[in-house]
Design a protein around this motif. Structure first.
Motif, PDB file in Angstrom:
ATOM      1  N   LYS A 285       0.835  -1.197   0.000  1.00  0.00           N
ATOM      2  CA  LYS A 285       0.000   0.000   0.000  1.00  0.00           C
ATOM      3  C   LYS A 285       0.870   1.248   0.000  1.00  0.00           C
ATOM      4  O   LYS A 285       1.968   1.255   0.553  1.00  0.00           O
ATOM      5  CB  LYS A 285      -0.926  -0.015   1.218  1.00  0.00           C
ATOM      6  CG  LYS A 285      -1.952  -1.147   1.175  1.00  0.00           C
ATOM      7  CD  LYS A 285      -2.838  -1.133   2.405  1.00  0.00           C
ATOM      8  CE  LYS A 285      -3.858  -2.271   2.352  1.00  0.00           C
ATOM      9  NZ  LYS A 285      -4.706  -2.296   3.566  1.00  0.00           N
ATOM     10  N   HIS A 287       0.947   4.027   1.552  1.00  0.00           N
ATOM     11  CA  HIS A 287       1.430   4.624   2.796  1.00  0.00           C
ATOM     12  C   HIS A 287       2.512   3.781   3.460  1.00  0.00           C
ATOM     13  O   HIS A 287       3.163   4.225   4.409  1.00  0.00           O
ATOM     14  CB  HIS A 287       0.269   4.855   3.767  1.00  0.00           C
ATOM     15  CG  HIS A 287      -0.290   3.609   4.397  1.00  0.00           C
ATOM     16  ND1 HIS A 287      -1.210   2.810   3.765  1.00  0.00           N
ATOM     17  CD2 HIS A 287      -0.034   3.011   5.591  1.00  0.00           C
ATOM     18  CE1 HIS A 287      -1.530   1.795   4.533  1.00  0.00           C
ATOM     19  NE2 HIS A 287      -0.819   1.892   5.647  1.00  0.00           N
ATOM     20  N   LYS A 288       2.730   2.551   2.956  1.00  0.00           N
ATOM     21  CA  LYS A 288       3.769   1.688   3.510  1.00  0.00           C
ATOM     22  C   LYS A 288       5.029   1.646   2.658  1.00  0.00           C
ATOM     23  O   LYS A 288       6.027   1.036   3.041  1.00  0.00           O
ATOM     24  CB  LYS A 288       3.249   0.248   3.655  1.00  0.00           C
ATOM     25  CG  LYS A 288       2.195   0.035   4.721  1.00  0.00           C
ATOM     26  CD  LYS A 288       1.908  -1.466   4.828  1.00  0.00           C
ATOM     27  CE  LYS A 288       0.907  -1.781   5.907  1.00  0.00           C
ATOM     28  NZ  LYS A 288       0.747  -3.247   6.068  1.00  0.00           N
ATOM     29  N   LYS A 316      -0.754 -10.672  10.757  1.00  0.00           N
ATOM     30  CA  LYS A 316      -0.867 -10.160  12.115  1.00  0.00           C
ATOM     31  C   LYS A 316       0.230  -9.150  12.445  1.00  0.00           C
ATOM     32  O   LYS A 316       1.222  -9.021  11.730  1.00  0.00           O
ATOM     33  CB  LYS A 316      -0.800 -11.324  13.113  1.00  0.00           C
ATOM     34  CG  LYS A 316      -1.913 -12.347  12.957  1.00  0.00           C
ATOM     35  CD  LYS A 316      -3.261 -11.748  13.290  1.00  0.00           C
ATOM     36  CE  LYS A 316      -4.369 -12.792  13.247  1.00  0.00           C
ATOM     37  NZ  LYS A 316      -5.691 -12.216  13.609  1.00  0.00           N
ATOM     38  N   SER A 317       0.045  -8.460  13.561  1.00  0.00           N
ATOM     39  CA  SER A 317       1.085  -7.586  14.092  1.00  0.00           C
ATOM     40  C   SER A 317       2.130  -8.438  14.811  1.00  0.00           C
ATOM     41  O   SER A 317       1.879  -9.596  15.162  1.00  0.00           O
ATOM     42  CB  SER A 317       0.482  -6.577  15.066  1.00  0.00           C
ATOM     43  OG  SER A 317      -0.481  -5.760  14.432  1.00  0.00           O
ATOM     44  N   HIS A 372       3.095  -2.797  14.715  1.00  0.00           N
ATOM     45  CA  HIS A 372       1.714  -2.978  14.242  1.00  0.00           C
ATOM     46  C   HIS A 372       1.722  -3.345  12.759  1.00  0.00           C
ATOM     47  O   HIS A 372       2.577  -2.890  11.999  1.00  0.00           O
ATOM     48  CB  HIS A 372       0.915  -1.693  14.455  1.00  0.00           C
ATOM     49  CG  HIS A 372      -0.565  -1.873  14.316  1.00  0.00           C
ATOM     50  ND1 HIS A 372      -1.195  -1.860  13.087  1.00  0.00           N
ATOM     51  CD2 HIS A 372      -1.534  -2.095  15.244  1.00  0.00           C
ATOM     52  CE1 HIS A 372      -2.493  -2.047  13.257  1.00  0.00           C
ATOM     53  NE2 HIS A 372      -2.728  -2.193  14.562  1.00  0.00           N
ATOM     54  N   ARG A 373       0.782  -4.150  12.349  1.00  0.00           N
ATOM     55  CA  ARG A 373       0.738  -4.609  10.945  1.00  0.00           C
ATOM     56  C   ARG A 373       0.556  -3.455   9.961  1.00  0.00           C
ATOM     57  O   ARG A 373       0.943  -3.561   8.794  1.00  0.00           O
ATOM     58  CB  ARG A 373      -0.375  -5.640  10.761  1.00  0.00           C
ATOM     59  CG  ARG A 373      -1.784  -5.121  10.983  1.00  0.00           C
ATOM     60  CD  ARG A 373      -2.796  -6.232  10.847  1.00  0.00           C
ATOM     61  NE  ARG A 373      -4.159  -5.757  11.032  1.00  0.00           N
ATOM     62  CZ  ARG A 373      -5.223  -6.543  11.020  1.00  0.00           C
ATOM     63  NH1 ARG A 373      -5.078  -7.841  10.809  1.00  0.00           N
ATOM     64  NH2 ARG A 373      -6.441  -6.056  11.201  1.00  0.00           N
ATOM     65  N   ASP A 374      -0.018  -2.325  10.411  1.00  0.00           N
ATOM     66  CA  ASP A 374      -0.152  -1.172   9.537  1.00  0.00           C
ATOM     67  C   ASP A 374       1.176  -0.488   9.278  1.00  0.00           C
ATOM     68  O   ASP A 374       1.280   0.366   8.388  1.00  0.00           O
ATOM     69  CB  ASP A 374      -1.136  -0.154  10.148  1.00  0.00           C
ATOM     70  CG  ASP A 374      -2.579  -0.637  10.082  1.00  0.00           C
ATOM     71  OD1 ASP A 374      -2.856  -1.585   9.326  1.00  0.00           O
ATOM     72  OD2 ASP A 374      -3.419  -0.067  10.801  1.00  0.00           O
ATOM     73  N   HIS A 375       2.183  -0.859  10.070  1.00  0.00           N
ATOM     74  CA  HIS A 375       3.518  -0.276   9.916  1.00  0.00           C
ATOM     75  C   HIS A 375       4.537  -1.370   9.606  1.00  0.00           C
ATOM     76  O   HIS A 375       5.720  -1.232   9.942  1.00  0.00           O
ATOM     77  CB  HIS A 375       3.931   0.487  11.189  1.00  0.00           C
ATOM     78  CG  HIS A 375       3.016   1.615  11.534  1.00  0.00           C
ATOM     79  ND1 HIS A 375       2.686   1.956  12.818  1.00  0.00           N
ATOM     80  CD2 HIS A 375       2.345   2.483  10.728  1.00  0.00           C
ATOM     81  CE1 HIS A 375       1.863   2.987  12.810  1.00  0.00           C
ATOM     82  NE2 HIS A 375       1.633   3.328  11.554  1.00  0.00           N
TER      83      HIS A 375
END
Length: 379
Positions: A285, A287-288, A316-317, A372-375
């Motif tokens: 993505k 943003h990553k 997962k994170s 965190h998985r978003d990061h």
């Protein structure tokens, strides 16, 4: 035995490329593309700019823009032009002379690009980057914002490495890598790496250009060859490395000949030109992407097999419970590598704790999210 393995390798590559040979024309749906032009394309010998070819390329860029396709150029040539102006017949090996060549040649290069675009009423904008500009998040974002504004105002961004100030630790190494990073940062749909070769050639097999590469496998990497060109850096090895970066960003790549005046017209007609590297169907993505392209991480975290499965297969994170070891130093907010038990790098991520706190209070942090998985970006 060897002949059987060799035949199997060739059959595997042929099957993969034939299967996707008739893939839908990748330019049909492209809204933004990056075109990287090597020194061999833009010059005819040391210090001699091929102005006729630049004029042709400018015409092709204008035609693409008239079809609604935004174009960003990554242009080599400054060092080679500076070498000619300073009457050097071999690429300098010392950094100071290379920087001097770049300083002399860059103004010549950008002026010639502007002259090439003048007949089309287009304005060029020079962007000079070092690796540090993409390592720091705020500067990474500034590059994106600047390009967005230039394109919105109808300018043609022309990017090159800032060789005048680049030292070893902040160099991209070659403009192939730079072009792939630019394509990733700017969310481009396609990257064209144009040089004096027609594409990826199976030097150890058929001797022909590979039409389509669905994935960069060890068999594909074995085809890569370096370069011995006086003013060039890299070769097919660097081009495959760049294709990997672009692939991860969901950007298709075509490696082809910059001397073909009809290259883009052929593509628009659906003809097969050069070697097409298919983009990832599950790209990182936007943003990553800053996390994914970091080459200067601050440390590493080694995780156990259970954590590897949770990260890779279940998205997962990373929890503290799965951590085996940390190496650093690193602080909260730094980008770190995540290693499997066998030391293979499986991901990059922004860590929530500094190394000392993780090591000192690991039992207390077991249920806490370390990354965190978003990061977190799988590699």
């Amino acid at each position: 035995m060897w002949s059987l393995l060799w035949s199997a390798r060739k059959a595997k590559v042929h099957e993969a490329t034939t299967e996707l040979r008739h893939i839908v024309n990748p330019l049909n749906h492209a809204k933004r593309i990056v075109i990287k032009l090597g020194t061999g394309v833009l010059t005819s010998g040391i210090g001699n700019l091929n102005t006729a070819r630049i004029a042709t390329l400018c015409g092709q860029v204008n035609a693409l823009r008239q079809r609604g396709i935004e174009v960003i150029l990554v242009s080599s040539g400054a060092v080679g032009l500076g070498m000619g102006k300073l009457q050097l017949d071999k690429r300098p090996k010392d950094l100071a002379t290379l920087q001097a060549c770049a300083a002399v040649g860059q103004s010549i290069l950008i002026n010639n690009w502007q002259q090439g675009f003048d007949p089309h009423g287009l304005t060029v904008a020079q962007i000079l980057l070092t690796r540090e500009d993409l390592r720091a998040r705020h500067r990474h974002n500034a590059v994106f914002n600047t390009v967005e504004r230039l394109l919105a105002n109808g300018a043609v961004p022309i990017v090159n490495e800032n060789d005048t100030v680049s030292a070893a630790e902040i160099k991209f190494g070659d403009n192939d890598t730079l072009s792939a990073l630019v394509a990733s940062v700017t969310n481009a749909d396609m990257l064209f790496i144009l040089s004096n070769i027609p594409g990826l050639i199976d030097m150890q097999g058929t001797g022909q250009v590979v039409a389509t590469v669905p994935a960069i496998t060890p068999e594909i990497e074995a085809m890569a060859q370096g370069t011995k060109h006086t003013t060039s850096v890299g070769g097919m090895i660097s081009k495959l490395s760049a294709a990997k970066i672009a692939h991860r960003a969901g950007c298709g790549v075509i490696i082809g000949s910059g001397s073909d005046p009809e290259l883009f017209n052929k593509l628009l007609k659906g003809e097969s030109v050069g070697t097409y590297f298919v983009p990832s169907q599950e790209p990182v993505k936007s943003h990553k992407r800053w996390i994914a392209i970091q080459d200067d991480t601050h440390g590493s975290i080694t995780v156990d097999a259970g954590a590897v499965e949770a990260l890779v297969k279940r998205g997962k994170s990373l929890l503290a419970a799965g951590i085996i070891n940390c190496e650093g130093p690193f602080e909260s907010g730094d980008v770190v590598q995540i290693h499997a038990p066998d030391a293979a790098i499986i991901a990059h991520g922004i860590v929530n704790y500094d190394m000392e706190r993780i090591q000192a209070k690991l039992p207390e942090l077991e249920d806490n999210v370390v990354i965190h998985r978003d990061h977190l970006v799988l590699l």
